[in-house]
Design a protein around this motif. Sequence first.
Motif, mmCIF file in Angstrom:
data_model
loop_
_atom_site.group_PDB
_atom_site.id
_atom_site.type_symbol
_atom_site.label_atom_id
_atom_site.label_comp_id
_atom_site.label_asym_id
_atom_site.label_seq_id
_atom_site.Cartn_x
_atom_site.Cartn_y
_atom_site.Cartn_z
ATOM 1 N N THR A 295 -75.711 103.385 -4.762
ATOM 2 C CA THR A 295 -74.388 102.941 -5.213
ATOM 3 C C THR A 295 -74.451 101.598 -5.930
ATOM 4 O O THR A 295 -73.620 101.315 -6.787
ATOM 5 N N ASN A 296 -75.441 100.787 -5.584
ATOM 6 C CA ASN A 296 -75.564 99.499 -6.252
ATOM 7 C C ASN A 296 -75.867 99.671 -7.731
ATOM 8 O O ASN A 296 -75.344 98.939 -8.590
ATOM 9 N N ILE A 297 -76.689 100.665 -8.065
ATOM 10 C CA ILE A 297 -77.009 100.921 -9.468
ATOM 11 C C ILE A 297 -75.775 101.396 -10.224
ATOM 12 O O ILE A 297 -75.456 100.887 -11.306
ATOM 13 N N THR A 298 -75.075 102.371 -9.661
ATOM 14 C CA THR A 298 -73.904 102.890 -10.375
ATOM 15 C C THR A 298 -72.784 101.857 -10.437
ATOM 16 O O THR A 298 -72.045 101.793 -11.428
ATOM 17 N N ASN A 299 -72.659 101.014 -9.409
ATOM 18 C CA ASN A 299 -71.680 99.924 -9.474
ATOM 19 C C ASN A 299 -72.045 98.933 -10.578
ATOM 20 O O ASN A 299 -71.170 98.431 -11.301
ATOM 21 N N ASN A 300 -73.349 98.653 -10.713
ATOM 22 C CA ASN A 300 -73.795 97.741 -11.768
ATOM 23 C C ASN A 300 -73.520 98.318 -13.155
ATOM 24 O O ASN A 300 -73.108 97.601 -14.072
ATOM 25 N N LEU A 301 -73.757 99.623 -13.322
ATOM 26 C CA LEU A 301 -73.499 100.257 -14.614
ATOM 27 C C LEU A 301 -72.008 100.282 -14.919
ATOM 28 O O LEU A 301 -71.589 100.110 -16.072
ATOM 29 N N SER A 302 -71.190 100.489 -13.898
ATOM 30 C CA SER A 302 -69.739 100.439 -14.068
ATOM 31 C C SER A 302 -69.305 99.059 -14.550
ATOM 32 O O SER A 302 -68.510 98.927 -15.491
ATOM 33 N N GLN A 303 -69.829 98.018 -13.921
ATOM 34 C CA GLN A 303 -69.488 96.644 -14.312
ATOM 35 C C GLN A 303 -70.022 96.325 -15.705
ATOM 36 O O GLN A 303 -69.365 95.635 -16.492
ATOM 37 N N PHE A 304 -71.190 96.832 -16.001
ATOM 38 C CA PHE A 304 -71.824 96.622 -17.310
ATOM 39 C C PHE A 304 -70.942 97.167 -18.431
ATOM 40 O O PHE A 304 -70.663 96.463 -19.414
ATOM 41 N N VAL A 305 -70.483 98.410 -18.312
ATOM 42 C CA VAL A 305 -69.649 99.016 -19.355
ATOM 43 C C VAL A 305 -68.286 98.332 -19.422
ATOM 44 O O VAL A 305 -67.762 98.055 -20.514
ATOM 45 N N THR A 306 -67.698 98.035 -18.277
ATOM 46 C CA THR A 306 -66.393 97.376 -18.242
ATOM 47 C C THR A 306 -66.401 96.069 -19.019
ATOM 48 O O THR A 306 -65.414 95.722 -19.687
ATOM 49 N N ASN A 307 -67.508 95.366 -18.984
ATOM 50 C CA ASN A 307 -67.596 94.050 -19.608
ATOM 51 C C ASN A 307 -68.355 94.058 -20.932
ATOM 52 O O ASN A 307 -68.957 93.065 -21.316
ATOM 53 N N GLY A 308 -68.300 95.209 -21.607
ATOM 54 C CA GLY A 308 -68.758 95.271 -22.993
ATOM 55 C C GLY A 308 -70.093 95.930 -23.236
ATOM 56 O O GLY A 308 -70.473 96.128 -24.398
ATOM 57 N N GLY A 309 -70.831 96.279 -22.192
ATOM 58 C CA GLY A 309 -72.120 96.932 -22.389
ATOM 59 C C GLY A 309 -71.964 98.395 -22.758
ATOM 60 O O GLY A 309 -70.995 99.046 -22.368
ATOM 61 N N SER A 310 -72.925 98.928 -23.509
ATOM 62 C CA SER A 310 -72.894 100.332 -23.909
ATOM 63 C C SER A 310 -74.080 101.081 -23.322
ATOM 64 O O SER A 310 -75.169 100.521 -23.176
ATOM 65 N N LEU A 311 -73.841 102.357 -22.978
ATOM 66 C CA LEU A 311 -74.862 103.209 -22.368
ATOM 67 C C LEU A 311 -75.111 104.439 -23.220
ATOM 68 O O LEU A 311 -74.187 104.991 -23.822
ATOM 69 N N TYR A 312 -76.373 104.875 -23.229
ATOM 70 C CA TYR A 312 -76.761 106.166 -23.782
ATOM 71 C C TYR A 312 -77.502 106.899 -22.674
ATOM 72 O O TYR A 312 -78.433 106.347 -22.065
ATOM 73 N N ALA A 313 -77.094 108.127 -22.386
ATOM 74 C CA ALA A 313 -77.766 108.934 -21.368
ATOM 75 C C ALA A 313 -78.067 110.305 -21.939
ATOM 76 O O ALA A 313 -77.256 110.865 -22.684
ATOM 77 N N SER A 314 -79.238 110.851 -21.607
ATOM 78 C CA SER A 314 -79.587 112.184 -22.096
ATOM 79 C C SER A 314 -79.911 113.115 -20.933
ATOM 80 O O SER A 314 -80.530 112.721 -19.933
ATOM 81 N N ASP A 315 -79.446 114.362 -21.063
ATOM 82 C CA ASP A 315 -79.758 115.463 -20.152
ATOM 83 C C ASP A 315 -79.580 115.063 -18.684
ATOM 84 O O ASP A 315 -78.481 114.692 -18.274
ATOM 85 N N TRP A 316 -80.633 115.099 -17.876
ATOM 86 C CA TRP A 316 -80.500 114.852 -16.444
ATOM 87 C C TRP A 316 -79.942 113.460 -16.132
ATOM 88 O O TRP A 316 -79.431 113.240 -15.028
ATOM 89 N N ALA A 317 -80.032 112.532 -17.059
ATOM 90 C CA ALA A 317 -79.512 111.179 -16.819
ATOM 91 C C ALA A 317 -77.996 111.156 -16.682
ATOM 92 O O ALA A 317 -77.427 110.115 -16.365
ATOM 93 N N VAL A 318 -77.341 112.306 -16.895
ATOM 94 C CA VAL A 318 -75.907 112.373 -16.640
ATOM 95 C C VAL A 318 -75.604 112.043 -15.180
ATOM 96 O O VAL A 318 -74.476 111.644 -14.832
ATOM 97 N N ALA A 319 -76.591 112.179 -14.300
ATOM 98 C CA ALA A 319 -76.389 111.866 -12.880
ATOM 99 C C ALA A 319 -75.977 110.407 -12.679
ATOM 100 O O ALA A 319 -75.234 110.098 -11.737
ATOM 101 N N TYR A 320 -76.454 109.496 -13.537
ATOM 102 C CA TYR A 320 -76.004 108.102 -13.440
ATOM 103 C C TYR A 320 -74.482 108.024 -13.584
ATOM 104 O O TYR A 320 -73.837 107.166 -12.981
#
Length: 385
Positions: free
Chosen positions: A179-204
């Motif tokens: 949960t710490n990883i997904t919470n960090n990614l949530s905070q990252f996107v909220t504050n301007g960061g962008s993500l690219y995920a492919s195939d199985w990485a949809v689990a993030y």
Amino acid sequence: MKKHLLILFLSLLTLVSCSDDNNQASGQKTGTLKGKVTTVNTHKPVGGALVFTFDDRNEIYFTRTNAMGEFEFRAPIGNRELHIQTGDGSNFRTKFDVAVEENQTQVLEEASLRLDQTARMAYVGGTYDNIEDIITDLGYTVEQLTFNQLNDYTIVSQYDIIFLNCGSIPSTQSISGHTNITNNLSQFVTNGGSLYASDWAVAYLVGGTNKTTQCDAAGGFIADATLCSINNGVMGTLNGFITNTVLANATGITTLDIDYDLGQWQKINSVDESFWEVLVRETGTNQPLMIRTNHYTNPTVVGDRVGNSENSDWVTICHYDAESDTYINITIETDEWPAHEAHGDSLGSCSGNNMSGTIYYTTFHNHANLDNGSQSILEHVILNL
């Protein structure tokens, strides 16, 4: 009768003078600028880049490059600052001064038109995908992160873009237990960061183990109601078509064959199209194959903007062009904001949540599709995050 004809003539003359191309304000003298935008090191053409400048009243003059990176548009005369940006301009951009002469066409040197990387980018290495190869092939720099480093927000927040390759979640792990990883990614996107995920990485995004085997899986940070992905795709080739006009124009393609080189890839079973935009669909079934959103935000983790400190003096705004009735995302230096605010522009993106980043998800692997049109699509994705 003559008076009526004179009024009609003057009205038509006014309409003609206001209908000039590329947002020429009434009465503004112009010249023509043309050139070719390329990447900074490998000099590949950049399609879909926004090229623009402003007149003394802060009215925008703009165009977009074609699939070969070429552009031509009319700009207000005088000493102007020419901007070139992809996406909203927060991650890739360049600018330089140009003197525009009335009724003259100026061909700009390609060396001045190369798109600079202002973003700090990272990728998490995967077993089945290598987006980093396309990034470096474009001539840009990307750093490697480990899966465990995603647990540390002080590391995550240093970047503007993070690429999550298929197979980057270790098979011995489960994203639902991180949960710490997904919470960090949530905070990252909220504050301007962008993500690219492919195939199985949809689990993030939506939860699961090292992949997602069911809807409503545990974990992730994207609401389950917006996206259901299950890893029941069958190996083979699918014909896809591009649904986004900007993407089609930027790449110069509308259809392509996509190679799914392995089975059990993540099919998109359902998607909320008020939250996600579908960029590529399968021909025939209309199944989504590539999606993106800039609608995600978590109000409980709003904080300092993430990313490269060199971008701290820049801000993304929504500029309104009355001439074309168009809202345009651009990134400007902060000291230029008062003039844009007076023009009626607004802070943040023209669509989606104000200062949040963008998320792209592709169901296919990039390394299996380097010889067809999907490489052009992925190059465009990288430059527009």
